[in-house]
Design a protein around this motif. Structure first.
Motif, PDB file in Angstrom:
ATOM      1  N   GLU A   1     -29.213 -15.614 -15.533  1.00 37.40           N
ATOM      2  CA  GLU A   1     -28.914 -14.745 -16.765  1.00 37.40           C
ATOM      3  C   GLU A   1     -30.403 -14.043 -17.177  1.00 37.40           C
ATOM      4  OE1 GLU A   1     -27.382 -17.764 -16.306  1.00 37.40           O
ATOM      5  OE2 GLU A   1     -25.685 -16.798 -15.480  1.00 37.40           O
ATOM      6  N   GLU A   2     -31.167 -15.156 -17.470  1.00 38.87           N
ATOM      7  CA  GLU A   2     -32.488 -14.802 -18.469  1.00 38.87           C
ATOM      8  C   GLU A   2     -33.341 -13.913 -17.509  1.00 38.87           C
ATOM      9  OE1 GLU A   2     -33.252 -18.423 -21.050  1.00 38.87           O
ATOM     10  OE2 GLU A   2     -33.751 -18.567 -19.000  1.00 38.87           O
ATOM     11  N   ARG A   3     -33.279 -13.999 -16.007  1.00 37.20           N
ATOM     12  CA  ARG A   3     -34.043 -13.126 -15.328  1.00 37.20           C
ATOM     13  C   ARG A   3     -33.588 -11.878 -15.218  1.00 37.20           C
ATOM     14  NH1 ARG A   3     -33.808 -17.449 -10.142  1.00 37.20           N
ATOM     15  NH2 ARG A   3     -33.944 -19.319 -11.472  1.00 37.20           N
ATOM     16  N   ALA A   4     -32.260 -11.845 -14.868  1.00 36.97           N
ATOM     17  CA  ALA A   4     -31.470 -10.541 -14.931  1.00 36.97           C
ATOM     18  C   ALA A   4     -31.825  -9.817 -16.148  1.00 36.97           C
ATOM     19  CB  ALA A   4     -30.070 -10.649 -14.677  1.00 36.97           C
ATOM     20  N   GLY A   5     -31.950 -10.428 -17.421  1.00 33.16           N
ATOM     21  CA  GLY A   5     -32.049  -9.615 -18.608  1.00 33.16           C
ATOM     22  C   GLY A   5     -33.405  -9.457 -18.846  1.00 33.16           C
ATOM     23  N   LEU A   6     -34.421  -9.983 -18.233  1.00 37.08           N
ATOM     24  CA  LEU A   6     -35.902  -9.431 -18.156  1.00 37.08           C
ATOM     25  C   LEU A   6     -36.001  -8.190 -17.478  1.00 37.08           C
ATOM     26  CD1 LEU A   6     -37.754 -13.037 -18.116  1.00 37.08           C
ATOM     27  CD2 LEU A   6     -37.647 -11.020 -20.162  1.00 37.08           C
ATOM     28  N   ILE A   7     -35.190  -8.457 -16.133  1.00 35.44           N
ATOM     29  CA  ILE A   7     -35.384  -7.097 -15.388  1.00 35.44           C
ATOM     30  C   ILE A   7     -34.664  -5.910 -15.764  1.00 35.44           C
ATOM     31  CG2 ILE A   7     -34.856  -6.339 -12.804  1.00 35.44           C
ATOM     32  CD1 ILE A   7     -34.538  -9.415 -11.960  1.00 35.44           C
ATOM     33  N   ARG A   8     -33.680  -6.074 -16.383  1.00 37.08           N
ATOM     34  CA  ARG A   8     -32.895  -5.018 -17.176  1.00 37.08           C
ATOM     35  C   ARG A   8     -33.982  -4.393 -18.275  1.00 37.08           C
ATOM     36  NH1 ARG A   8     -28.348  -8.187 -17.274  1.00 37.08           N
ATOM     37  NH2 ARG A   8     -27.053  -7.380 -15.676  1.00 37.08           N
ATOM     38  N   ASN A   9     -34.497  -5.391 -18.812  1.00 33.29           N
ATOM     39  CA  ASN A   9     -35.504  -4.803 -19.897  1.00 33.29           C
ATOM     40  C   ASN A   9     -36.540  -3.846 -19.509  1.00 33.29           C
ATOM     41  OD1 ASN A   9     -37.413  -4.764 -22.144  1.00 33.29           O
ATOM     42  ND2 ASN A   9     -36.291  -6.484 -22.938  1.00 33.29           N
ATOM     43  N   CYS A  10     -37.169  -4.498 -18.325  1.00 32.69           N
ATOM     44  CA  CYS A  10     -38.198  -3.559 -17.717  1.00 32.69           C
ATOM     45  C   CYS A  10     -37.948  -2.410 -17.016  1.00 32.69           C
ATOM     46  CB  CYS A  10     -38.920  -4.402 -16.579  1.00 32.69           C
ATOM     47  SG  CYS A  10     -39.660  -5.893 -17.091  1.00 32.69           S
ATOM     48  N   PHE A  11     -36.467  -2.162 -16.775  1.00 28.11           N
ATOM     49  CA  PHE A  11     -36.224  -1.003 -16.067  1.00 28.11           C
ATOM     50  C   PHE A  11     -35.295  -0.382 -16.981  1.00 28.11           C
ATOM     51  CE2 PHE A  11     -37.929  -3.309 -12.295  1.00 28.11           C
ATOM     52  CZ  PHE A  11     -38.678  -2.443 -11.922  1.00 28.11           C
ATOM     53  N   ALA A  12     -35.207  -0.410 -18.277  1.00 29.75           N
ATOM     54  CA  ALA A  12     -34.236   0.269 -19.136  1.00 29.75           C
ATOM     55  C   ALA A  12     -34.562   1.775 -19.239  1.00 29.75           C
ATOM     56  CB  ALA A  12     -34.461  -0.508 -20.752  1.00 29.75           C
ATOM     57  N   GLU A  13     -35.636   2.102 -18.829  1.00 34.24           N
ATOM     58  CA  GLU A  13     -35.571   3.506 -18.938  1.00 34.24           C
ATOM     59  C   GLU A  13     -35.271   4.163 -17.620  1.00 34.24           C
ATOM     60  OE1 GLU A  13     -36.882   5.361 -21.745  1.00 34.24           O
ATOM     61  OE2 GLU A  13     -36.717   3.273 -22.625  1.00 34.24           O
ATOM     62  N   GLU A  14     -35.135   3.491 -16.386  1.00 36.48           N
ATOM     63  CA  GLU A  14     -34.720   3.964 -15.346  1.00 36.48           C
ATOM     64  C   GLU A  14     -33.254   3.896 -14.700  1.00 36.48           C
ATOM     65  OE1 GLU A  14     -34.505   5.596 -12.473  1.00 36.48           O
ATOM     66  OE2 GLU A  14     -36.704   5.950 -12.446  1.00 36.48           O
ATOM     67  N   PRO A  15     -32.317   4.980 -14.992  1.00 35.37           N
ATOM     68  CA  PRO A  15     -30.989   4.856 -14.830  1.00 35.37           C
ATOM     69  C   PRO A  15     -30.680   4.513 -13.282  1.00 35.37           C
ATOM     70  CG  PRO A  15     -31.788   7.258 -15.380  1.00 35.37           C
ATOM     71  CD  PRO A  15     -32.922   6.216 -15.332  1.00 35.37           C
ATOM     72  N   ARG A  16     -31.531   4.791 -12.332  1.00 29.69           N
ATOM     73  CA  ARG A  16     -31.541   4.558 -10.816  1.00 29.69           C
ATOM     74  C   ARG A  16     -31.511   3.146 -10.524  1.00 29.69           C
ATOM     75  NH1 ARG A  16     -34.061   7.323  -6.928  1.00 29.69           N
ATOM     76  NH2 ARG A  16     -35.867   7.621  -8.208  1.00 29.69           N
ATOM     77  N   VAL A  17     -32.158   2.478 -11.587  1.00 26.37           N
ATOM     78  CA  VAL A  17     -32.069   0.774 -11.393  1.00 26.37           C
ATOM     79  C   VAL A  17     -31.067   0.106 -11.936  1.00 26.37           C
ATOM     80  CG1 VAL A  17     -33.556  -1.098 -11.320  1.00 26.37           C
ATOM     81  CG2 VAL A  17     -34.680   1.004 -10.861  1.00 26.37           C
ATOM     82  N   GLN A  18     -30.343  -0.638 -11.139  1.00 29.36           N
ATOM     83  CA  GLN A  18     -29.172  -1.544 -11.600  1.00 29.36           C
ATOM     84  C   GLN A  18     -29.775  -3.015 -11.370  1.00 29.36           C
ATOM     85  OE1 GLN A  18     -25.548  -0.410  -9.669  1.00 29.36           O
ATOM     86  NE2 GLN A  18     -25.703   1.862 -10.202  1.00 29.36           N
TER      87      GLN A  18
END
Ligand code: PNS
Length: 162
Positions: free
Chosen positions: A49-66
């Motif tokens: 969950e923490e890993r996914a949270g960090l990845i989400r944070n890094c790509f917060a500005e990129e809507p094409r990344v889920q």
């Protein structure tokens, strides 16, 4: 019809090599799903969950990344997303055997799913989550090896200030 690429991995943690692979993949895929293996390991620094949270944070500005989690067989997960392409990063020769085995096993399980290999920028070629963690644990600098939010989270885990 949008082209969906699944980028699976442990991502413990996300490195600049990984982010570079995602950015490159966005040139070929409409959507890239970064899929974190849901497998808590004893030696891991971050929970899935923490890993996914960090990845989400890094790509917060990129809507094409889920960002998502998966359990079980990768090919089942890929099918559940209606995708037919797996994205993997390839660094040096030592990665090849492992990647080759996985790709051929996945192909045997699901002949309709292909694995696409991407190479990172040369400046990120040697970066591995395992070595970044080791350097951080031993007090070395990890500037430029992982995104800033990841470095902050790593130091927090280690009980140190950057
Ligand atoms: O970042 P990693 O640890 O090299 O990623 C490995 C990963 C998650 C892609 C791989 O372990 C995987 O796909 N696991 C799911 C189980 C599976 O499908 N196994 C069969 C293929 S060998």
């Amino acid at each position: 019809m949008s082209r969906v690429g699944i980028y699976p991995g442990s991502f413990d943690p996300l490195t600049m090599g990984h982010t570079n692979i995602v950015e490159r993949s966005l040139r070929f895929f409409d959507v890239v799903i970064v899929a974190v293996l849901n497998h808590p390991e004893k030696r891991a620094m971050f929970t899935p969950e923490e890993r996914a949270g960090l990845i989400r944070n890094c790509f917060a500005e990129e809507p094409r990344v889920q960002v998502d989690h998966f359990d079980g067989l990768l090919v089942d997960y890929v099918r559940s997303k209606g995708a037919t392409a797996v994205i993997r990063g390839l660094r040096a020769v030592q990665d090849f055997e492992y990647e080759f085995q996985m790709t051929m096993m996945n192909r045997r399980l699901a002949p309709d799913i292909d694995t696409v290999f991407m190479m990172t920028d040369e400046e990120h070629f040697y970066i591995a989550s395992r070595t970044v963690k080791e350097v951080a644990r031993l007090g070395g600098t990890i500037d430029g090896l992982v995104p800033e939010v990841v470095a902050d989270a790593m130091f927090q885990k280690l009980g140190r200030v950057r």
